[in-house]
Design an enzyme around this catalytic site. Structure first.
Site, PDB file in Angstrom:
ATOM      1  N   ASN A 166     -10.704  -2.706  -6.234  1.00 28.33           N
ATOM      2  CA  ASN A 166      -9.897  -1.764  -7.025  1.00 28.33           C
ATOM      3  C   ASN A 166     -10.533  -1.396  -8.367  1.00 28.33           C
ATOM      4  O   ASN A 166     -10.083  -0.464  -9.034  1.00 28.33           O
ATOM      5  CB  ASN A 166      -8.472  -2.292  -7.246  1.00 28.33           C
ATOM      6  CG  ASN A 166      -7.606  -2.234  -6.005  1.00 28.33           C
ATOM      7  OD1 ASN A 166      -6.635  -2.977  -5.868  1.00 28.33           O
ATOM      8  ND2 ASN A 166      -7.929  -1.349  -5.073  1.00 28.33           N
ATOM      9  N   ILE A 193      -7.201  -5.062   7.174  1.00 23.64           N
ATOM     10  CA  ILE A 193      -6.965  -6.295   6.416  1.00 23.64           C
ATOM     11  C   ILE A 193      -7.501  -6.143   4.982  1.00 23.64           C
ATOM     12  O   ILE A 193      -7.033  -6.814   4.058  1.00 23.64           O
ATOM     13  CB  ILE A 193      -7.609  -7.510   7.133  1.00 23.64           C
ATOM     14  CG1 ILE A 193      -7.049  -7.667   8.556  1.00 23.64           C
ATOM     15  CG2 ILE A 193      -7.418  -8.804   6.356  1.00 23.64           C
ATOM     16  CD1 ILE A 193      -5.569  -7.942   8.659  1.00 23.64           C
ATOM     17  N   ASP A 230       0.837  -1.202   0.000  1.00 24.19           N
ATOM     18  CA  ASP A 230       0.000   0.000   0.000  1.00 24.19           C
ATOM     19  C   ASP A 230       0.874   1.256   0.000  1.00 24.19           C
ATOM     20  O   ASP A 230       1.967   1.255   0.564  1.00 24.19           O
ATOM     21  CB  ASP A 230      -0.902  -0.042   1.246  1.00 24.19           C
ATOM     22  CG  ASP A 230      -2.099   0.880   1.110  1.00 24.19           C
ATOM     23  OD1 ASP A 230      -2.305   1.469   0.028  1.00 24.19           O
ATOM     24  OD2 ASP A 230      -2.838   1.017   2.102  1.00 24.19           O
ATOM     25  N   THR A 256     -10.692  -6.941  -5.469  1.00 24.41           N
ATOM     26  CA  THR A 256     -11.988  -6.875  -6.168  1.00 24.41           C
ATOM     27  C   THR A 256     -12.596  -5.475  -6.019  1.00 24.41           C
ATOM     28  O   THR A 256     -13.461  -5.093  -6.785  1.00 24.41           O
ATOM     29  CB  THR A 256     -12.963  -7.938  -5.614  1.00 24.41           C
ATOM     30  OG1 THR A 256     -12.884  -7.932  -4.189  1.00 24.41           O
ATOM     31  CG2 THR A 256     -12.622  -9.332  -6.102  1.00 24.41           C
TER      32      THR A 256
END
Ligand code: FPP
Length: 262
Positions: A90, A217, A41, A88
């Site tokens: 993004n 998470i 990230d 999923t």
């Protein structure tokens, strides 16, 4: 008691600056995680800080993919490294950014396939291939084919991956198999459920790393992370390299894993 206190204090200091040659034997002396999962990230923020487009951050993040893969492989005992590359969720990003992210596996083939083959690394993909553009699926297919006979570390790209989707898919398949009489409802236990997940043939992650200061998470391997050690750092993914990876492993080695026992 004193030793434990000392370990605890040392564990919260930053890792000593070992030169590369010292890190490997030092870490190989302790328990190594079999599977490391990473939420990469901070690419966008890295680019923004430099006045660059978000894509520049993803491009720089590719270098970290290379450095962390090499570092994990150099430790010799890590069996799998899973990198969260596209969730999923993004798909909600701007189109040009999605297109760029979807072109990264092709780019990675050009730059890194030879080295991965040489290192005996197997490349796999974790996620739903169906919604990915065909050029991305083709590139992943090429990786999988070129490294299928490799017997070393598994480098797993989680692409179009979402843990809830994975759990629902597994549940549907289990229901089908119970309905068709392949097994009974009472056969369903944790071991069997594991076999229906996309990670069926991988060890559970012992360590999960997330960069950029976020402590979530984010729908990543929620079932599999049940007993994992979690390691968070403020470092943005494009600045995360070999040294940071080794620091995370060193911290992992200082944790006492009890799996619910005392
Ligand atoms: C999160 O940062 C990062 C991603 C969504 C993509 C990460 C992908 C790579 C580093 C390359 C993967 C390589 C291959 C070969 C598939 P962000 O954009 O959410 O950062 P921000 O939170 O700062 O905006």
């Amino acid at each position: 008691m004193i030793q434990r206190l000392k370990d605890w204090l040392v564990g919260y200091q930053s890792a000593p600056d070992k030169d590369d040659g010292e890190w490997i034997p030092h870490l190989q002396d302790g328990p190594l995680p079999k599977h490391v999962a990473v939420i990469m990230d901070g690419n966008g923020r890295w680019a923004k800080k430099r006045g660059l487009p978000r894509m520049a951050g993803h491009r720089a993040g590719m270098k970290s993919v290379r450095h962390v893969t090499r570092a994990a492989d150099d430790l010799e005992k890590i069996e799998a490294l899973t990198l969260y590359s596209f969730s999923t969720e993004n798909w909600k990003r701007p189109k040009d950014e999605i297109n760029y992210l979807m072109s990264l596996p092709e780019e990675f083939i050009r730059t890194d396939l030879d080295e991965l083959v040489e290192r005996n690394i197997q490349v796999r993909m974790l996620g739903n291939k169906e919604e990915l553009p065909s050029h991305t699926v083709d590139a992943i297919g090429k990786f999988e084919e070129a490294t299928a006979d490799n017997t070393g570390m598994v480098l797993n790209f989680a692409m179009n991956y979402g843990s809830r989707f994975e759990i629902i898919q597994a549940t549907r398949k289990i229901i089908d198999d119970v309905k068709s009489g392949k097994m009974n409802r009472d056969d369903v236990d944790e071991t069997l459920f594991n076999q229906y997940l996309l990670t069926a043939n991988l060890p559970e992650p012992d360590l999960m790393i997330r960069t950029s200061g976020e402590m979530r998470i984010s729908n990543f391997m929620t079932w599999q992370l049940a007993y994992s050690e979690l390691w968070f750092t403020d470092v943005l993914w494009p600045d995360f390299g070999r040294k940071e990876f080794f620091e995370a492993i060193q911290d992992f080695q200082r944790r006492s894993r009890r799996y619910g026992a005392v």
